[in-house]
Scaffold this motif. Structure first.
Motif, PDB file in Angstrom:
ATOM      1  N   SER A   1       0.749  -0.999  -0.080  1.00  0.00           N
ATOM      2  CA  SER A   1       0.117  -0.185   0.043  1.00  0.00           C
ATOM      3  C   SER A   1       0.980   1.304   0.072  1.00  0.00           C
TER       4      SER A   1
ATOM      5  N   GLN B   1       1.904   3.023  -2.156  1.00  0.00           N
ATOM      6  CA  GLN B   1       1.481   4.097  -3.254  1.00  0.00           C
ATOM      7  C   GLN B   1       0.337   4.676  -3.011  1.00  0.00           C
ATOM      8  N   ASP B   2      -0.446   4.245  -1.818  1.00  0.00           N
ATOM      9  CA  ASP B   2      -1.373   5.271  -1.487  1.00  0.00           C
ATOM     10  C   ASP B   2      -0.993   6.582  -0.593  1.00  0.00           C
TER      11      ASP B   2
ATOM     12  N   ASN C   1       0.823   9.487  -4.428  1.00  0.00           N
ATOM     13  CA  ASN C   1      -0.375   8.751  -4.975  1.00  0.00           C
ATOM     14  C   ASN C   1      -1.041   9.568  -6.041  1.00  0.00           C
TER      15      ASN C   1
ATOM     16  N   LYS D   1      -1.348   8.559 -10.110  1.00  0.00           N
ATOM     17  CA  LYS D   1      -2.671   8.492 -10.817  1.00  0.00           C
ATOM     18  C   LYS D   1      -2.822   9.279 -12.042  1.00  0.00           C
TER      19      LYS D   1
ATOM     20  N   SER E   1      -3.241  -3.629  -6.102  1.00  0.00           N
ATOM     21  CA  SER E   1      -2.299  -3.993  -4.922  1.00  0.00           C
ATOM     22  C   SER E   1      -2.771  -5.626  -4.641  1.00  0.00           C
TER      23      SER E   1
END
Length: 153
Positions: A69, A71-72, A77, A81, A89
């Motif tokens: 996670s 990348q969140d 993020n 995007k 994930s």
């Protein structure tokens, strides 16, 4: 014919700011969030700007398939995007990146055939699984290697 690029995140697009750090980036992120929830992400991590910029030049849809996670994190993020159509994930999908069935399932999820996907990862086991599923693969060693192999088609 290739119709999509799927890339791993940690140690392909994101690296530790400290080159000597050898542990997992997701575990480092978790530790930092637990001790200091608003920590400065860029003090501990750095994006692979060269490869990220290259990905923006590709007309093929681009996806991230990562383990967990990190990348969140809000610091990264929004940037991801803007480049990637979707971020997948393994943890959220409850799958293993070292299982060939995972890559067949992802291809189906994306309405693609495995042989229409090129998958980039730094882990041999994940590359072997993707290859077994029928994906084209690149074991990440350097940006030059990835860029050259994608350019070859």
């Amino acid at each position: 014919m290739l119709k999509a690029v799927i890339t791993d995140f940690s140690r392909v697009l994101l690296f530790p700011a400290d080159d000597s750090y050898q542990q997992g980036l997701n575990s480092l992120n978790r530790q930092l969030l637990e001790s200091t929830p608003n920590y400065d992400f860029w003090k501990y991590f750095q994006l692979n700007e060269e490869l990220l910029t290259y990905y923006t030049t590709l007309t093929l849809p681009k996806y991230i398939f990562t383990s967990d996670s990190i990348q969140d994190h809000p610091a990264v993020n929004k940037r991801l995007k803007a480049v990637f159509k979707e971020i997948l994930s393994a943890k959220v999908l409850n799958v293993s990146k070292s299982d060939s069935k995972t890559y067949a399932a992802i291809a189906k999820l994306l309405d693609l055939k495995p042989n229409e996907i090129i998958y980039i990862d730094d882990n041999h086991n994940n590359i072997d699984a993707a290859k077994k599923a029928g994906c084209e693969t690149i074991l990440y060693k350097s940006n030059e290697d990835v860029i050259g192999k994608i350019a070859q088609g």
